[in-house]
Design a protein around this motif. Sequence first.
Motif, PDB file in Angstrom:
ATOM      1  N   TYR A 166      41.873  47.487  39.973  1.00 57.30           N
ATOM      2  CA  TYR A 166      40.820  46.448  40.333  1.00 57.30           C
ATOM      3  C   TYR A 166      40.716  45.120  39.673  1.00 57.30           C
ATOM      4  O   TYR A 166      40.796  43.975  40.060  1.00 57.30           O
ATOM      5  CB  TYR A 166      39.371  47.233  40.645  1.00 57.30           C
ATOM      6  N   PHE A 167      40.478  45.491  38.170  1.00 55.09           N
ATOM      7  CA  PHE A 167      40.313  44.175  37.402  1.00 55.09           C
ATOM      8  C   PHE A 167      41.723  43.469  37.269  1.00 55.09           C
ATOM      9  O   PHE A 167      41.537  42.286  36.966  1.00 55.09           O
ATOM     10  CB  PHE A 167      39.984  44.941  35.938  1.00 55.09           C
ATOM     11  N   HIS A 168      42.850  43.971  37.562  1.00 60.67           N
ATOM     12  CA  HIS A 168      44.097  43.343  37.374  1.00 60.67           C
ATOM     13  C   HIS A 168      44.058  42.136  38.523  1.00 60.67           C
ATOM     14  O   HIS A 168      44.410  41.196  38.472  1.00 60.67           O
ATOM     15  CB  HIS A 168      45.231  44.269  37.857  1.00 60.67           C
ATOM     16  N   ARG A 169      43.467  42.547  39.634  1.00 54.23           N
ATOM     17  CA  ARG A 169      43.232  41.666  40.575  1.00 54.23           C
ATOM     18  C   ARG A 169      42.011  40.522  40.331  1.00 54.23           C
ATOM     19  O   ARG A 169      42.241  39.286  40.603  1.00 54.23           O
ATOM     20  CB  ARG A 169      43.181  42.202  42.128  1.00 54.23           C
ATOM     21  N   TRP A 170      40.996  40.994  39.906  1.00 61.05           N
ATOM     22  CA  TRP A 170      39.811  40.429  39.592  1.00 61.05           C
ATOM     23  C   TRP A 170      39.996  39.260  38.611  1.00 61.05           C
ATOM     24  O   TRP A 170      39.525  38.000  38.931  1.00 61.05           O
ATOM     25  CB  TRP A 170      38.754  41.355  39.164  1.00 61.05           C
ATOM     26  N   ALA A 171      40.867  39.546  37.978  1.00 58.25           N
ATOM     27  CA  ALA A 171      41.105  38.139  37.003  1.00 58.25           C
ATOM     28  C   ALA A 171      41.394  36.915  37.704  1.00 58.25           C
ATOM     29  O   ALA A 171      41.188  35.912  37.042  1.00 58.25           O
ATOM     30  CB  ALA A 171      42.135  38.702  35.714  1.00 58.25           C
ATOM     31  N   LEU A 177      38.823  33.845  38.447  1.00 62.52           N
ATOM     32  CA  LEU A 177      38.110  32.946  37.414  1.00 62.52           C
ATOM     33  C   LEU A 177      38.731  31.502  37.623  1.00 62.52           C
ATOM     34  O   LEU A 177      39.837  31.190  37.415  1.00 62.52           O
ATOM     35  CB  LEU A 177      38.291  33.771  35.948  1.00 62.52           C
ATOM     36  N   ASN A 178      37.861  30.654  36.985  1.00 60.38           N
ATOM     37  CA  ASN A 178      38.308  29.153  36.999  1.00 60.38           C
ATOM     38  C   ASN A 178      39.280  29.046  35.688  1.00 60.38           C
ATOM     39  O   ASN A 178      38.916  29.561  34.948  1.00 60.38           O
ATOM     40  CB  ASN A 178      36.840  28.304  36.735  1.00 60.38           C
ATOM     41  N   PRO A 179      40.083  28.007  35.936  1.00 61.15           N
ATOM     42  CA  PRO A 179      40.649  27.655  34.630  1.00 61.15           C
ATOM     43  C   PRO A 179      39.894  27.647  33.311  1.00 61.15           C
ATOM     44  O   PRO A 179      38.768  26.969  33.222  1.00 61.15           O
ATOM     45  CB  PRO A 179      41.427  26.384  34.955  1.00 61.15           C
ATOM     46  N   GLY A 180      40.674  28.007  32.395  1.00 58.63           N
ATOM     47  CA  GLY A 180      39.991  28.099  31.117  1.00 58.63           C
ATOM     48  C   GLY A 180      39.600  29.328  30.564  1.00 58.63           C
ATOM     49  O   GLY A 180      39.468  29.685  29.394  1.00 58.63           O
ATOM     50  N   TRP A 181      39.198  30.264  31.655  1.00 56.32           N
ATOM     51  CA  TRP A 181      38.985  31.683  31.178  1.00 56.32           C
ATOM     52  C   TRP A 181      39.998  32.402  31.104  1.00 56.32           C
ATOM     53  O   TRP A 181      40.869  32.482  32.006  1.00 56.32           O
ATOM     54  CB  TRP A 181      37.942  32.231  32.390  1.00 56.32           C
ATOM     55  N   GLU A 182      40.358  33.649  30.170  1.00 54.30           N
ATOM     56  CA  GLU A 182      41.333  34.220  30.074  1.00 54.30           C
ATOM     57  C   GLU A 182      40.793  35.680  30.234  1.00 54.30           C
ATOM     58  O   GLU A 182      39.942  36.167  29.409  1.00 54.30           O
ATOM     59  CB  GLU A 182      42.063  34.107  28.677  1.00 54.30           C
ATOM     60  N   PHE A 183      41.502  36.543  30.952  1.00 52.53           N
ATOM     61  CA  PHE A 183      40.908  38.036  31.150  1.00 52.53           C
ATOM     62  C   PHE A 183      42.224  38.902  31.440  1.00 52.53           C
ATOM     63  O   PHE A 183      42.664  38.717  32.534  1.00 52.53           O
ATOM     64  CB  PHE A 183      39.958  38.175  32.383  1.00 52.53           C
ATOM     65  N   VAL A 236      28.745  38.278  37.482  1.00 57.22           N
ATOM     66  CA  VAL A 236      29.401  37.648  36.158  1.00 57.22           C
ATOM     67  C   VAL A 236      30.437  36.731  36.402  1.00 57.22           C
ATOM     68  O   VAL A 236      30.619  35.791  35.875  1.00 57.22           O
ATOM     69  CB  VAL A 236      30.080  38.896  35.345  1.00 57.22           C
ATOM     70  N   LEU A 237      31.080  37.029  37.419  1.00 56.62           N
ATOM     71  CA  LEU A 237      32.126  36.034  37.974  1.00 56.62           C
ATOM     72  C   LEU A 237      31.469  34.777  38.620  1.00 56.62           C
ATOM     73  O   LEU A 237      31.936  33.634  37.955  1.00 56.62           O
ATOM     74  CB  LEU A 237      32.922  36.639  39.113  1.00 56.62           C
TER      75      LEU A 237
END
Length: 304
Positions: free
Chosen positions: A148-153, A156-162, A231-232
Amino acid sequence: MLESSSFKRDVLVMEQPSGACHRIGLKAIKQLLIKSDIYLSSTLLDACLAAGVSVVILPGRAREPARHLFPETNGALRLRLAQYAAYLDPQQRLEIAQQFIIGKITAQADCLRRHGIDLPSERFIRHVRASTDIASLMGIEGASTARYFHRWAVLLNPGWEFTGRNRRPPRDPINALLSLSYTLASHAVGRLAAQAGFETALGFLHSPSAGRASLALDVVEPLRPWIDDWVLTFCNDSGITPDSFVTDPKTGCRLTKPAFGQFFQRWYTSAEHGLEHQTRAQLELLRTKLGCEPNWSLPPADAA
């Protein structure tokens, strides 16, 4: 930041280093959140718990958990006996734990679907229903959450890294926000569970452990995707950026003091109300699973 606090005649008096002084009636307070060293008298803590005010102490060190003090309700003996009986029955405990995880996996798929990503969950739900113990159930949950988190990343807007979930200490801004949000959510859930008469230390998915509100952690599981979505949204439209964080090798990644204030203001005005409604629904489902009548005495979500 507070310099000192005192308590007189059901009124909390808070003094700041600037000289500003604030007075708040105890009936207007729902919870106290402490994130730095401050003196609180035993009289104040006793009055808070007696008035239904809960206390959460955020960790001062990277690997320490948050501490929670919950006021408890009277007349909850029948519900707690049913809770203990279900925990001591291996099959019933497993079934309740399975329902928490099925709820979480379903909510993960729903969260991504709202953002245009289809993540079929049927295979994982089949594995959950076929699980025979808590350990295997937790393994299935872990695999589902990593996917799930692999897709969720990518949302995010550009600039955020996850790149995935990490904790204790969180090593990047997104994980710092997730950890803080989960801590606040667990406290809100634990407070409502205690008010409803549950034994907060006795979980089904999370084994009892000293100082841990295991039942709150159970109930939070199906609510985590809702918190993730919050959070997103916070990251994408609040004005907070990765520059709003500081990183220390020992304490990990954390919000700066000004950003902390912005986060808490947003959380308590836009997140907690919806979270409380969902928590009540989860607690009523659990109450029904334990064979107890619905509890209509829970205070409304906007009560102080």
